[in-house]
Design a protein around this motif. Structure first.
Motif, PDB file in Angstrom:
ATOM      1  N   ILE A   9      -2.029   6.304   4.088  1.00 50.76           N
ATOM      2  CA  ILE A   9      -3.009   5.715   4.998  1.00 50.76           C
ATOM      3  C   ILE A   9      -2.713   6.221   6.410  1.00 50.76           C
ATOM      4  O   ILE A   9      -1.570   6.151   6.864  1.00 50.76           O
ATOM      5  CB  ILE A   9      -2.923   4.170   4.987  1.00 50.76           C
ATOM      6  CG1 ILE A   9      -3.012   3.633   3.560  1.00 50.76           C
ATOM      7  CG2 ILE A   9      -3.996   3.571   5.885  1.00 50.76           C
ATOM      8  CD1 ILE A   9      -4.326   3.794   2.887  1.00 50.76           C
ATOM      9  N   LEU A  16      -5.449  -1.978  -1.727  1.00 56.28           N
ATOM     10  CA  LEU A  16      -5.742  -0.584  -1.411  1.00 56.28           C
ATOM     11  C   LEU A  16      -7.198  -0.239  -1.706  1.00 56.28           C
ATOM     12  O   LEU A  16      -7.696  -0.500  -2.800  1.00 56.28           O
ATOM     13  CB  LEU A  16      -4.824   0.342  -2.209  1.00 56.28           C
ATOM     14  CG  LEU A  16      -3.337   0.247  -1.871  1.00 56.28           C
ATOM     15  CD1 LEU A  16      -2.525   1.096  -2.828  1.00 56.28           C
ATOM     16  CD2 LEU A  16      -3.087   0.657  -0.431  1.00 56.28           C
ATOM     17  N   PRO A  61       0.402   1.600  -6.647  1.00 58.58           N
ATOM     18  CA  PRO A  61      -0.749   2.134  -5.918  1.00 58.58           C
ATOM     19  C   PRO A  61      -1.715   2.921  -6.791  1.00 58.58           C
ATOM     20  O   PRO A  61      -1.300   3.800  -7.545  1.00 58.58           O
ATOM     21  CB  PRO A  61      -0.093   3.024  -4.853  1.00 58.58           C
ATOM     22  CG  PRO A  61       1.254   2.410  -4.640  1.00 58.58           C
ATOM     23  CD  PRO A  61       1.671   1.908  -5.986  1.00 58.58           C
ATOM     24  N   TRP A  62      -2.991   2.546  -6.706  1.00 60.60           N
ATOM     25  CA  TRP A  62      -4.119   3.221  -7.357  1.00 60.60           C
ATOM     26  C   TRP A  62      -4.104   3.142  -8.877  1.00 60.60           C
ATOM     27  O   TRP A  62      -4.910   3.783  -9.543  1.00 60.60           O
ATOM     28  CB  TRP A  62      -4.191   4.688  -6.934  1.00 60.60           C
ATOM     29  CG  TRP A  62      -4.024   4.914  -5.473  1.00 60.60           C
ATOM     30  CD1 TRP A  62      -3.000   5.557  -4.850  1.00 60.60           C
ATOM     31  CD2 TRP A  62      -4.906   4.470  -4.424  1.00 60.60           C
ATOM     32  NE1 TRP A  62      -3.180   5.546  -3.485  1.00 60.60           N
ATOM     33  CE2 TRP A  62      -4.346   4.882  -3.194  1.00 60.60           C
ATOM     34  CE3 TRP A  62      -6.119   3.763  -4.414  1.00 60.60           C
ATOM     35  CZ2 TRP A  62      -4.947   4.627  -1.983  1.00 60.60           C
ATOM     36  CZ3 TRP A  62      -6.708   3.500  -3.196  1.00 60.60           C
ATOM     37  CH2 TRP A  62      -6.129   3.927  -1.991  1.00 60.60           C
ATOM     38  N   LEU A  67       2.164   1.331   4.003  1.00 62.80           N
ATOM     39  CA  LEU A  67       0.843   1.953   3.904  1.00 62.80           C
ATOM     40  C   LEU A  67       0.845   3.386   4.420  1.00 62.80           C
ATOM     41  O   LEU A  67       0.190   4.266   3.843  1.00 62.80           O
ATOM     42  CB  LEU A  67      -0.185   1.120   4.674  1.00 62.80           C
ATOM     43  CG  LEU A  67      -0.547  -0.240   4.062  1.00 62.80           C
ATOM     44  CD1 LEU A  67      -1.604  -0.936   4.915  1.00 62.80           C
ATOM     45  CD2 LEU A  67      -1.021  -0.108   2.629  1.00 62.80           C
ATOM     46  N   TYR A  96      -6.949  -1.184   8.724  1.00 63.91           N
ATOM     47  CA  TYR A  96      -6.115  -2.182   8.052  1.00 63.91           C
ATOM     48  C   TYR A  96      -5.381  -2.989   9.120  1.00 63.91           C
ATOM     49  O   TYR A  96      -4.898  -2.424  10.107  1.00 63.91           O
ATOM     50  CB  TYR A  96      -5.060  -1.524   7.151  1.00 63.91           C
ATOM     51  CG  TYR A  96      -5.477  -1.316   5.717  1.00 63.91           C
ATOM     52  CD1 TYR A  96      -5.287  -2.312   4.763  1.00 63.91           C
ATOM     53  CD2 TYR A  96      -6.059  -0.119   5.323  1.00 63.91           C
ATOM     54  CE1 TYR A  96      -5.662  -2.118   3.445  1.00 63.91           C
ATOM     55  CE2 TYR A  96      -6.450   0.096   4.011  1.00 63.91           C
ATOM     56  CZ  TYR A  96      -6.243  -0.913   3.074  1.00 63.91           C
ATOM     57  OH  TYR A  96      -6.630  -0.717   1.776  1.00 63.91           O
TER      58      TYR A  96
END
Length: 391
Positions: free
Chosen positions: A171, A148, A80-81, A166, A155
């Motif tokens: 999220i 993402l 993630p990210w 998520l 979503y």
């Protein structure tokens, strides 16, 4: 009288599942009287040839020649990210025409079935360059980090596990909908499989095996036919080669050398829903759209040669839910087909499991939620990934 809603659906032609999901949503949006205009666009059409080839042709080449590398890349980038800034910089360098199109069209509802346009629109909203509500529809059973976005409104995910994933990434739970993957409303089974077999010109008393090479025709279909040739029981085999004309020609040349079963060959078919309805077993790769369509039709799967990465995750999901079995070696494919056909109670249970875990109305659910949002538009979610906090 309220103004009709303008809808923009964006996807890319990197594989065909993203496009098919977009087309399913387009069909359902057009059925609703609240909608005035729908544009369903391949975002890659707005980019230069080098960028298009990178996103589409390179992917297919890697599937065919370097699947191990593809799997490594998929896992390496699934943090993630980790790569969002780099990807956004690359995408913005190549998608100015797409930005111009969105600004001119001024959509009120924007839906992305691929992460490329999703991250562009997310950025434009954050910079206040466009005013629309961004919804992201994940088209596999695992939500890879590429999906993402920092700014979004909703979503839509394929399963409960993706929703929880998520949520645990920060999220907001109320913005994530477990909808299933949107498929064409045509994928609804008839009440009588034997009747459908007759309608399609098959012998209703002989099993029908559907071999799907996928719409792009990347599949070891020739090896599958050779493997099934050893079966002594009679079969009716249908091979769908998609847009791969060379594969279709090879299969047609191969058929005269095979004598044990009746074999039909299709190129790209608009009647895949009817073929699935007539089939007893589907042999193919576990793409998110193909698997969702098969489950909606109650069609058990034998998974072969999943693409490393997303199809391996899809395979795990299908096996866990009992709607598929996996064949790791082509030498055992005939054995596995024979096992299922001679154990009808197992095949029937797989069929029940497929129906149980299917979401045939996913497109309707997504469209209904997005259009209802227009009555009380939600504020965008703005994430700060560095702090790992909800906002």
């Amino acid at each position: 009288m309220p103004e009709k809603i303008r809808v923009l659906i964006l996807s890319t032609s990197a594989g065909t599942g993203h496009i098919r999901a977009a087309e399913a949503l387009e069909k359902v949006f057009l059925e609703d009287s609240r909608v005035g205009q729908v544009e369903c666009v391949d975002a890659l059409k707005f980019t230069n040839k080098i960028f298009r080839d990178f996103y589409s042709k390179l992917y297919i080449q890697l599937v065919d020649t370097a699947p191990s590398f593809l799997g490594w890349w998929y896992r390496t980038t699934d943090e993630p990210w980790k790569t969002d800034k780099m990807r956004l910089m690359l995408d913005r360098l190549n998608t100015q025409p797409l930005i111009d199109f969105i600004s001119a069209y001024r959509p009120q509802v924007t839906v992305c079935t691929h992460f490329l346009p999703a991250e562009i629109i997310s950025y434009l909203i954050s910079q206040k360059k466009i005013d629309c509500r961004l919804s992201i529809v994940v088209t596999d059973f695992h939500c890879h980090a590429m999906w993402l976005c920092r700014v979004f409104h909703r979503y839509f995910v394929a399963n409960e596990e993706s929703r929880i994933h998520l949520v645990n990434l920060g999220i907001p739970a109320e913005r994530i909908v477990f909808s299933g993957i949107p498929i064409d409303p045509l994928f609804k089974p008839s009440k009588n499989k034997k009747e459908m077999k007759k309608n399609m010109g098959f012998d209703p008393d002989v099993p029908v095996i559907l071999v799907s090479a996928g719409a792009l025709g990347v599949s070891p279909a020739e090896i599958i036919l050779e493997s099934l040739e050893s079966l002594k029981i009679s079969l009716q085999i249908v091979v769908v080669c998609g847009k791969n004309v060379q594969m279709e020609e090879k299969i047609r040349k191969q058929i005269p050398k095979l004598s044990n079963h009746a074999i039909r060959v299709y190129g790209f078919s608009t009647e895949i829903h009817k073929l699935m309805d007539a089939a007893d077993i589907l042999i193919g790769k576990p793409g998110g759209l193909t698997a969702s369509e098969a489950m909606a039709m109650g069609l058990p799967m034998i998974i072969i040669a999943p693409i490393p990465g997303q199809e391996e995750f899809n395979s795990d999901f299908l096996l866990e839910k009992g709607v598929a079995i996996k064949c790791n070696e082509f030498t055992t494919l005939a054995y596995k087909v024979n096992y299922l056909l001679t154990h009808p109670q197992i095949l029937q249970q797989m069929r029940k499991n497929a129906f149980k875990h299917s979401k045939p109305d996913a497109a309707y659910k997504i469209v209904q939620i997005l259009l209802d949002d227009e009555l009380n538009p939600p504020m965008p979610v703005c994430l700060n990934p560095e702090q790992k906090e909800r906002t």
